[in-house]
Design a protein around this motif. Sequence first.
Motif, PDB file in Angstrom:
ATOM      1  N   ARG A   1       3.341   9.058  -2.983  1.00  0.00           N
ATOM      2  CA  ARG A   1       2.592  10.324  -2.868  1.00  0.00           C
ATOM      3  C   ARG A   1       2.796  10.605  -1.095  1.00  0.00           C
ATOM      4  N   ARG A   2       2.659   9.773  -0.387  1.00  0.00           N
ATOM      5  CA  ARG A   2       2.949   9.812   1.048  1.00  0.00           C
ATOM      6  C   ARG A   2       4.317  10.299   1.310  1.00  0.00           C
ATOM      7  N   ALA A   3       5.424   9.669   0.570  1.00  0.00           N
ATOM      8  CA  ALA A   3       6.478  10.101   0.661  1.00  0.00           C
ATOM      9  C   ALA A   3       6.960  11.563   0.516  1.00  0.00           C
ATOM     10  N   LEU A   4       6.235  12.152  -0.334  1.00  0.00           N
ATOM     11  CA  LEU A   4       6.403  13.282  -1.140  1.00  0.00           C
ATOM     12  C   LEU A   4       5.732  14.546  -0.296  1.00  0.00           C
ATOM     13  N   HIS A   5       4.988  14.115   0.629  1.00  0.00           N
ATOM     14  CA  HIS A   5       4.134  15.231   1.584  1.00  0.00           C
ATOM     15  C   HIS A   5       4.967  16.144   2.011  1.00  0.00           C
ATOM     16  N   PHE A   6       5.891  15.468   2.956  1.00  0.00           N
ATOM     17  CA  PHE A   6       6.679  16.730   3.805  1.00  0.00           C
ATOM     18  C   PHE A   6       7.789  17.320   2.762  1.00  0.00           C
ATOM     19  N   PRO A   7       8.585  16.557   1.846  1.00  0.00           N
ATOM     20  CA  PRO A   7       9.258  17.316   1.103  1.00  0.00           C
ATOM     21  C   PRO A   7       8.716  18.551   0.537  1.00  0.00           C
ATOM     22  N   ALA A   8       7.420  18.534  -0.259  1.00  0.00           N
ATOM     23  CA  ALA A   8       6.706  19.647  -0.609  1.00  0.00           C
ATOM     24  C   ALA A   8       6.640  20.839   0.391  1.00  0.00           C
ATOM     25  N   LEU A   9       6.545  20.462   1.671  1.00  0.00           N
ATOM     26  CA  LEU A   9       6.347  21.537   2.547  1.00  0.00           C
ATOM     27  C   LEU A   9       7.652  22.301   2.966  1.00  0.00           C
ATOM     28  N   ASN A  10       8.765  21.376   2.849  1.00  0.00           N
ATOM     29  CA  ASN A  10      10.212  21.781   2.986  1.00  0.00           C
ATOM     30  C   ASN A  10      10.790  22.575   1.937  1.00  0.00           C
TER      31      ASN A  10
ATOM     32  N   GLU B   1      14.438  -5.358  -1.646  1.00  0.00           N
ATOM     33  CA  GLU B   1      14.638  -5.310  -0.057  1.00  0.00           C
ATOM     34  C   GLU B   1      14.414  -3.683   0.409  1.00  0.00           C
ATOM     35  N   LEU B   2      14.915  -2.883  -0.340  1.00  0.00           N
ATOM     36  CA  LEU B   2      14.670  -1.547   0.078  1.00  0.00           C
ATOM     37  C   LEU B   2      13.161  -1.312   0.174  1.00  0.00           C
ATOM     38  N   ARG B   3      12.381  -1.580  -0.861  1.00  0.00           N
ATOM     39  CA  ARG B   3      11.090  -1.369  -0.957  1.00  0.00           C
ATOM     40  C   ARG B   3      10.246  -1.986   0.542  1.00  0.00           C
ATOM     41  N   SER B   4      10.683  -3.131   0.568  1.00  0.00           N
ATOM     42  CA  SER B   4      10.261  -4.064   1.896  1.00  0.00           C
ATOM     43  C   SER B   4      10.584  -3.274   3.278  1.00  0.00           C
ATOM     44  N   ILE B   5      11.665  -2.646   3.110  1.00  0.00           N
ATOM     45  CA  ILE B   5      11.980  -1.803   4.680  1.00  0.00           C
ATOM     46  C   ILE B   5      11.276  -0.578   4.456  1.00  0.00           C
ATOM     47  N   THR B   6      11.161   0.365   3.338  1.00  0.00           N
ATOM     48  CA  THR B   6      10.510   1.449   3.438  1.00  0.00           C
ATOM     49  C   THR B   6       8.779   1.073   3.752  1.00  0.00           C
ATOM     50  N   ARG B   7       8.567   0.371   3.121  1.00  0.00           N
ATOM     51  CA  ARG B   7       6.966   0.091   3.542  1.00  0.00           C
ATOM     52  C   ARG B   7       6.876  -0.471   4.849  1.00  0.00           C
ATOM     53  N   HIS B   8       7.836  -1.115   5.388  1.00  0.00           N
ATOM     54  CA  HIS B   8       7.746  -1.512   6.751  1.00  0.00           C
ATOM     55  C   HIS B   8       7.915  -0.328   7.781  1.00  0.00           C
ATOM     56  N   LEU B   9       8.698   0.812   7.442  1.00  0.00           N
ATOM     57  CA  LEU B   9       8.640   2.074   7.933  1.00  0.00           C
ATOM     58  C   LEU B   9       7.417   2.769   8.004  1.00  0.00           C
ATOM     59  N   GLU B  10       6.759   2.714   6.879  1.00  0.00           N
ATOM     60  CA  GLU B  10       5.497   3.398   6.604  1.00  0.00           C
ATOM     61  C   GLU B  10       4.468   2.650   7.768  1.00  0.00           C
ATOM     62  N   ASP B  11       4.530   1.534   7.775  1.00  0.00           N
ATOM     63  CA  ASP B  11       3.459   0.785   8.381  1.00  0.00           C
ATOM     64  C   ASP B  11       3.646   1.105  10.087  1.00  0.00           C
ATOM     65  N   LEU B  12       5.019   1.156  10.388  1.00  0.00           N
ATOM     66  CA  LEU B  12       5.326   1.574  11.920  1.00  0.00           C
ATOM     67  C   LEU B  12       4.795   3.078  11.971  1.00  0.00           C
ATOM     68  N   GLN B  13       5.027   3.986  11.082  1.00  0.00           N
ATOM     69  CA  GLN B  13       4.737   5.187  11.371  1.00  0.00           C
ATOM     70  C   GLN B  13       2.991   5.355  11.785  1.00  0.00           C
ATOM     71  N   SER B  14       2.506   4.773  10.782  1.00  0.00           N
ATOM     72  CA  SER B  14       1.075   4.595  10.567  1.00  0.00           C
ATOM     73  C   SER B  14       0.360   4.161  12.015  1.00  0.00           C
ATOM     74  N   ILE B  15       1.175   3.125  12.616  1.00  0.00           N
ATOM     75  CA  ILE B  15       0.913   2.467  13.815  1.00  0.00           C
ATOM     76  C   ILE B  15       1.205   3.550  15.037  1.00  0.00           C
ATOM     77  N   LYS B  16       2.250   4.426  14.864  1.00  0.00           N
ATOM     78  CA  LYS B  16       2.614   5.248  15.796  1.00  0.00           C
ATOM     79  C   LYS B  16       1.494   6.407  16.003  1.00  0.00           C
ATOM     80  N   ASN B  17       1.134   6.954  14.659  1.00  0.00           N
ATOM     81  CA  ASN B  17       0.245   7.880  14.525  1.00  0.00           C
ATOM     82  C   ASN B  17      -1.251   7.433  15.087  1.00  0.00           C
ATOM     83  N   ALA B  18      -1.545   6.246  14.955  1.00  0.00           N
ATOM     84  CA  ALA B  18      -2.805   5.737  15.553  1.00  0.00           C
ATOM     85  C   ALA B  18      -2.764   5.608  17.345  1.00  0.00           C
ATOM     86  N   LEU B  19      -1.565   5.194  17.751  1.00  0.00           N
ATOM     87  CA  LEU B  19      -1.412   5.135  19.194  1.00  0.00           C
ATOM     88  C   LEU B  19      -1.338   6.506  19.625  1.00  0.00           C
ATOM     89  N   ARG B  20      -0.713   7.696  18.723  1.00  0.00           N
ATOM     90  CA  ARG B  20      -0.616   8.915  19.550  1.00  0.00           C
ATOM     91  C   ARG B  20      -2.133   9.568  19.495  1.00  0.00           C
TER      92      ARG B  20
END
Length: 290
Positions: free
Chosen positions: A207-216, A72-91
């Motif tokens: 890999r996508r999830a670890l992008h910003f932590p590497a910067l942090n 269930e956690l995987r389903s939610i995190t992937r859903h969140l990733e899709d939402l963020q991709s849509i937001k970037n496209a809209l931006r």
Amino acid sequence: MEATGVYHEQLAWFLYERDQIVHIVLANRAKAYFQSIGNKSKNDKIDAKGLAVMGATQPLTIWAPISKQLYELRSITRHLEDLQSIKNALRGQLEQANTSIYSSKEVTRSIKKTMKEIDKQILNAEKMISKCIDIDPVLRQKIEYLTSIKGVGEKTAAVVAAETDGFAQVRNAKQLISYAGYDIKENQSGQRVGKTKITKKGNAHIRRALHFPALNVIRYEVGSFPSLYGRILDRSAIKMKGYVALQARLLRIMFSLWKKEEYYDENYNWQEKSIKKSGSQTLCMNGYTT
């Protein structure tokens, strides 16, 4: 069977629920085995035969399904990733609409309205992640071990935990690096030495999830991460190469913290162990020579 995204899961569950022994192998491992037995062509029949031989001759780990909680956690995190991709496209669409010679106010208004709704859905998905973790005290404690690394947030820890089934799909750090696609691909022949890159043939969600932590971890100067980044930057002059190395090291440390049930200690020596030596250089688990 070979792991093929989510398409193998129903068959695996069908067999598991009927008390059958199931082995699931990662695609890169199956490919390497097929090459080792001389398979040069690829089609469904050849692959099926290769998997059958592999199952009959190789010591494989017995598969157990991902826990319902982590599924269930995987389903939610992937859903969140899709939402963020849509937001970037809209931006991007909004920027294009605002900078074009003739812009439509109605289109701009529609994009902004959609973005507001996406923001609400993103916030809701983030709450769902926290709620899903809080239901299980053991999972919550494990996540806290991972987020004890300054710069690693709950969302990142949730993605890593869910995508690896609590690291149940990997036996060691080397396999984990390969599973996430951080293993290296050399390009060398004779005296010619080409660029060394990661294969990216692994779990892209990690890999996508670890992008910003590497910067942090650079921003917050966490432990030995800045020194590793500095060495790679001095040698290659490529920032992204340094950040990718940090991602790989972060993943290995998270694996260790999860298994040992420990909080991150900046004073601990997390120096990578060598896995291969080539001349005077040592090829490390992060995929770069030091």
